[in-house]
Scaffold this motif. Structure first.
Motif, PDB file in Angstrom:
ATOM      1  N   LEU A 120      -7.666  -2.952   5.111  1.00 47.64           N
ATOM      2  CA  LEU A 120      -6.961  -1.598   4.364  1.00 47.64           C
ATOM      3  C   LEU A 120      -5.940  -1.389   5.231  1.00 47.64           C
ATOM      4  CD1 LEU A 120     -10.446   0.477   4.155  1.00 47.64           C
ATOM      5  CD2 LEU A 120      -9.168  -0.414   2.303  1.00 47.64           C
ATOM      6  N   LEU A 121      -5.642  -1.473   6.249  1.00 42.58           N
ATOM      7  CA  LEU A 121      -4.505  -1.079   6.851  1.00 42.58           C
ATOM      8  C   LEU A 121      -3.147  -1.862   6.946  1.00 42.58           C
ATOM      9  CD1 LEU A 121      -6.429  -0.009  10.350  1.00 42.58           C
ATOM     10  CD2 LEU A 121      -4.911   1.330   9.075  1.00 42.58           C
ATOM     11  N   LEU A 122      -3.641  -3.180   6.644  1.00 42.45           N
ATOM     12  CA  LEU A 122      -2.234  -4.213   6.694  1.00 42.45           C
ATOM     13  C   LEU A 122      -1.708  -4.499   5.342  1.00 42.45           C
ATOM     14  CD1 LEU A 122      -3.494  -6.858   9.378  1.00 42.45           C
ATOM     15  CD2 LEU A 122      -2.211  -4.840   9.747  1.00 42.45           C
ATOM     16  N   ASN A 123      -2.709  -4.360   4.147  1.00 45.16           N
ATOM     17  CA  ASN A 123      -2.176  -4.644   2.979  1.00 45.16           C
ATOM     18  C   ASN A 123      -1.360  -3.657   2.312  1.00 45.16           C
ATOM     19  OD1 ASN A 123      -3.738  -6.908   2.943  1.00 45.16           O
ATOM     20  ND2 ASN A 123      -5.489  -6.268   1.930  1.00 45.16           N
ATOM     21  N   SER A 124      -0.268  -3.796   1.569  1.00 41.75           N
ATOM     22  CA  SER A 124       0.598  -2.763   0.932  1.00 41.75           C
ATOM     23  C   SER A 124       0.090  -2.486  -0.292  1.00 41.75           C
ATOM     24  CB  SER A 124       1.972  -3.674   0.896  1.00 41.75           C
ATOM     25  OG  SER A 124       2.411  -3.660   2.295  1.00 41.75           O
ATOM     26  N   GLY A 125      -0.731  -1.662  -0.646  1.00 45.79           N
ATOM     27  CA  GLY A 125      -1.380  -1.364  -1.940  1.00 45.79           C
ATOM     28  C   GLY A 125      -0.477  -0.531  -2.548  1.00 45.79           C
ATOM     29  N   ASP A 126      -1.045   0.221  -3.735  1.00 41.91           N
ATOM     30  CA  ASP A 126      -0.469   1.293  -4.219  1.00 41.91           C
ATOM     31  C   ASP A 126      -0.477   2.555  -3.533  1.00 41.91           C
ATOM     32  OD1 ASP A 126       0.259  -0.229  -6.455  1.00 41.91           O
ATOM     33  OD2 ASP A 126      -1.555   0.109  -7.486  1.00 41.91           O
ATOM     34  N   GLU A 127      -1.633   2.715  -2.930  1.00 38.41           N
ATOM     35  CA  GLU A 127      -2.061   3.899  -1.990  1.00 38.41           C
ATOM     36  C   GLU A 127      -1.936   3.536  -0.539  1.00 38.41           C
ATOM     37  OE1 GLU A 127      -5.056   7.502  -1.414  1.00 38.41           O
ATOM     38  OE2 GLU A 127      -5.631   5.935  -2.646  1.00 38.41           O
TER      39      GLU A 127
END
Length: 219
Positions: A55-62
């Motif tokens: 959750l912390l490392l991924n570059s998602g939409d939010e």
């Protein structure tokens, strides 16, 4: 050694300073000394904490806001401590961890601007006074470290995509943290050739190993 409390070593530093390579060197030295050890990392170290890491490392939409990022870091750390670090230390196993709370003071404090008071409150809540026996800070100029990350040829995670000014704040915060805690911090010049970097690691690691064998207690 099973009835002796283990020793807690953390390896800190920004992106591209060589933590993975030197972590392997440290554990090889522990093998040579006949010491039982586990290797782990933050954020992560347990299935739940590894999910938080994603959750912390991924570059998602939010993207998480700064406060969410900080709280997720300490949530993962609480799980990691209870499930992995504390049980290992209680069994007499040494724990070698790729980053720990000093990284939060550097990244969320120095990098994001979170207050030191908030960080100290969370540190006390989660760790209840526990600190590493030895923290090895791999330090080098930010521009050189960034060049090393580029040479990997890998997709950068959300933190690695930050601007150079962010990483300069992180480095400055790490060095300030080392000044504040001189008894456990040792700063390693990671810009030197690898043999010289590992010579520094030996200089700081061997007294801990010798003390362990001599006294039967961690310092």
């Amino acid at each position: 050694m099973n009835n002796r409390h283990g020793c807690f070593i953390t390896l800190e530093g920004g992106e591209g300073v060589g933590k993975t390579t030197n972590m392997a060197y440290i554990t090889a030295q522990l093998d040579q000394a006949g010491i039982d050890w586990i290797r782990t990392r933050e954020p992560g170290g347990t299935p739940l904490a590894e999910n938080i890491r994603q959750l912390l490392l991924n570059s998602g939409d939010e993207k998480p806001c700064d406060t969410t990022e900080l709280l997720l870091m300490f949530a993962a750390r609480a799980q990691h401590l209870q499930q992995v670090i504390l049980p290992a230390l209680q069994k007499g196993t040494w724990v070698v961890c790729d980053r720990f709370t000093d990284a939060s003071f550097a990244y969320q404090g120095g990098g994001r601007g979170q207050s030191e008071q908030t960080l100290e409150l969370l540190e006390q809540l989660v760790q209840e006074g526990l600190q590493p026996n030895l923290t090895l800070l791999l330090d080098m100029p930010v521009e050189l470290a960034s060049q090393r990350v580029d040479k990997r040829g890998e997709v950068r995670d959300r933190f690695e995509q930050e601007q150079q000014a962010f990483f300069q704040r992180v480095r400055d915060a790490y060095l300030q943290r080392a000044l504040q805690h001189p008894l456990r911090f040792r700063v390693v010049d990671a810009s030197l050739p690898l043999p010289q970097v590992q010579q520094q690691l030996d200089e700081y690691l061997q007294p801990l190993i010798e003390n362990w064998h001599y006294s039967g207690e961690t310092p």
